[in-house]
Write an enzyme that holds these catalytic residues in place. Sequence first.
Site, PDB file in Angstrom:
ATOM      1  CD  GLU A  33      59.949 -10.669 -33.189  1.00 16.38           C
ATOM      2  OE1 GLU A  33      60.243  -9.815 -32.669  1.00 16.38           O
ATOM      3  OE2 GLU A  33      59.614 -10.915 -34.597  1.00 16.38           O
TER       4      GLU A  33
ATOM      5  CD  GLU B 131      55.892 -11.749 -36.173  1.00 20.50           C
ATOM      6  OE1 GLU B 131      56.653 -10.916 -36.606  1.00 20.50           O
ATOM      7  OE2 GLU B 131      55.538 -11.873 -35.059  1.00 20.50           O
TER       8      GLU B 131
END
Length: 338
Positions: free
Chosen positions: A187, A314
């Site tokens: 991320e 994810e």
Amino acid sequence: MMKRTRIVKLLIVFLIALSISYQVDDGNSQANAAPQTPSQAYVQKMGKGWNVFNTYDSFRTDDLALSDETSWGQPQVTQELILSAKAKGFDSIRIPMTAYTRYTLGADGHYVIHSEWLAKYKQVVDWAVDADLYVMINLHHDSWTWLSNWDGNKASEEYKRYVDLWRQLANHFKNEPEQVMFETMNEPYFENDTGTITKQDKLDMINQAAYDVIRSSGGNNATRMIVIPTYSTSADMDKANASYHFIAGLNDPNLIATVHFYSDWVFSGNLGRTGFDEKLYDGVQDTPRSNIDQMFNTVNHALISKGIGVVIGEYGCYPLMMARRKCSQVKNGNILNI
């Protein structure tokens, strides 16, 4: 607050590989007719996957002596745990690893990950390899604990630290088999643009840095699969397109793109929206189902149809019974039935 949110997210995440056989809603079958590229074939072999969450990505700053894989309440990772994942039908495993609090700055000006920690982490990687699992190695919460402050200058400490950490990881795992892959950063995002250097420019620069270090490190890293995140691992079209152009520019068949997806947090976190076809916000038509459809169509259009294998690193729903039922409906099994 950010840290708490990320901890909660990681409690519910899973990993899945997107195959080239995904059918888009408009009936376009070109992706299916085209021969698979190396990254797409690799992604299909990854099958169903699992994140070893809140263990090697966890950390403490109040007492570094206690900053191990139990820092956020999870038990120690054992070989039995890895074998249990394999026995339950998982084919791949992502082992998030945070280097923050676990490196020192040497007298030579280079950052070094603590050898004991790295050896412990490698043991888990090897257990997964021995269990015939595909394994994803990454840098994880380093994205927001220090890298997000980088100003885009290659002489800055953040950039030098990032390169040093990847140089050590690449060297440490260079003899692992091809089923082990490297994800450059979890991320990734940056607080601000810096002059004419945009946030996307910064992401391209760190992805390039990791790529150069890995490919030049010898062993099996010359052809190892490298997982390239979109900005903030967003599945938005502009982020996916930017990732495609970066990957295409490297002219390397052994590159995979990755996005994350939580189907809008008001649904995934069970924050007042629990129906799979319920409007997410007042005054909009978007629902969890329509947004998931949009996500799959976006990554297909921007990446898969152009030969890039994609991994959803994810995703998840809050683990209540209703959320479990809703998640099981997503894309006819393209997402794990949890």
